[in-house]
Structure formats: structure tokens, C-alpha cells
Enzyme design. Structure first.
Site, PDB file in Angstrom:
ATOM      1  N   THR A 123       3.202   7.875  -1.145  1.00  0.00           N
ATOM      2  CA  THR A 123       2.588   6.707  -0.537  1.00  0.00           C
ATOM      3  C   THR A 123       3.035   5.485  -1.331  1.00  0.00           C
ATOM      4  OG1 THR A 123       0.678   8.033   0.098  1.00  0.00           O
ATOM      5  CG2 THR A 123       0.433   5.641   0.196  1.00  0.00           C
ATOM      6  N   TYR A 124       3.732   4.568  -0.663  1.00  0.00           N
ATOM      7  CA  TYR A 124       4.257   3.361  -1.303  1.00  0.00           C
ATOM      8  C   TYR A 124       3.338   2.181  -1.031  1.00  0.00           C
ATOM      9  CZ  TYR A 124       8.557   5.813  -2.325  1.00  0.00           C
ATOM     10  OH  TYR A 124       9.472   6.702  -2.826  1.00  0.00           O
ATOM     11  N   TYR A 125       3.242   1.304  -2.030  1.00  0.00           N
ATOM     12  CA  TYR A 125       2.351   0.150  -1.952  1.00  0.00           C
ATOM     13  C   TYR A 125       3.123  -1.140  -2.144  1.00  0.00           C
ATOM     14  CZ  TYR A 125      -1.395   3.481  -2.191  1.00  0.00           C
ATOM     15  OH  TYR A 125      -2.233   4.528  -1.899  1.00  0.00           O
TER      16      TYR A 125
END
Length: 177
Positions: A33-35
Site C-alpha cells: 500500500t503506497y501513500y
């Protein structure tokens, strides 16, 4: 620590050569999961922040990783800071409370192989992208990057990799969106 890493497009023949030549370590399922940062655009600064959940052999591991800008023009080499976490959902809550927001989730199946001291090859099947091969080696000195890139590139070329890719899986998937 500096992660010297190269990635190439792969097909079943490349996967088979890796499986025949190197020692299998394990198969993993990843959900990354990239932010995005609330005050700066990671796509402009060439940085990344992600939470990775790995599942393998009935086990579960999670890490939060910061990846700095790429350090050379031929590879995906970056400074990387990685910290194990026990509760990814609570870490997500912290990031969101600080203003970070989710960009995308990248899912992949990864087979890891031992090449030689400090060198690991992975065979990746990325949901929505296809097959890739990655090779990496950790180093502490920036002066070692060019020599290490050539060493790793030679290994990939010997496996039949002809086309290399510096963009991350996230960048590739966002380019398709």
C-alpha cells in the site's frame, strides 16, 4: 543502507532459467500500500512510502518502508529505510491521521532465489502488469554502485533479460490508469 536493484521484463523462459540455476528460498504473496505525503509530491521527488504485508509458508510479516530518490541513471538504486511493524492497520491509521493518503495497492506473487553472497533474484508476477525479474544487493558505499550495477546487469543478461525498467510497479500501474 543502499539497495542496488535492477528490474527487467521477463517471460517463462527467464523464469525457468532462474529456477534451474539458483537456490529457491521461498514463495511470497505481497500487498503493498503506497501513500502520498500531505505536503510534497512523491512523484516529483522520486520518493516512496509504503506498507508491505508479506504472506509465506503460513507466516505473516509487515514492514513500513521509505525509499529515497534513485541514485543513478541505470538502475533502481535507492537509499531504503525499512522497519518491521506488527499491526499494519494501526500504522495506516497513524499515517492517515498525519495527512498521508493511500495512492494504490500493488499485489504480487514473488519467488525468491539465492544467487551468491548478498545477491537475491526475485521472480515477480504483478497483478495487472505481468512478469518481471528483479535482482538486488545491499551496499553501504555509494562508490560501489556502478560496479554493482554492472555485476547485477550481467547476471540478468545471462538469463536472457533484454529489456530493463527503472520505474516502480506503482509507476507502471499508475501509467496504465
Amino acid at each position: 543502507m543502499i539497495e542496488v536493484e535492477l528490474k527487467g521484463y521477463a517471460n517463462e523462459a527467464v523464469f525457468q532459467r532462474v529456477r534451474e540455476r539458483y537456490r529457491f528460498l521461498r514463495k511470497e504473496n505481497h500487498e503493498d500500500t503506497y501513500y502520498t505525503h500531505p505536503c510534497r509530491d512523491f512523484s516529483e521527488t522520486d520518493e516512496a512510502l509504503r506498507i508491505r504485508i508479506k504472506r509465506f509458508d503460513g507466516h505473516f510479516e509487515a514492514v513500513i518502508t521509505y525509499k529515497g530518490p534513485k541514485l543513478d541513471e541505470r538502475s533502481k538504486t535507492r537509499r531504503e529505510i525499512e522497519v518491521p511493524i506488527t499491526d499494519p492497520n494501526k500504522h495506516r491509521e497513524i499515517l492517515e491521521a498525519l495527512g498521508f493518503s493511500e495512492v494504490m495497492r500493488v499485489r504480487k506473487t514473488r519467488e525468491k532465489y539465492y544467487v551468491e553472497k548478498g545477491v537475491v533474484i526475485t521472480l515477480d508476477e504483478i497483478e495487472g502488469l505481468g512478469k518481471f525479474v528483479e535482482i538486488e544487493k545491499l551496499t553501504e558505499e555509494e562508490e560501489e554502485i556502478p560496479k554493482t550495477v554492472e555485476e547485477l546487469r550481467g547476471i540478468l543478461e545471462s538469463l536472457g533479460v533484454e529489456r530493463f525498467e527503472r520505474r516502480s510497479y506503482l509507476e507502471l500501474l499508475l501509467g496504465r490508469a
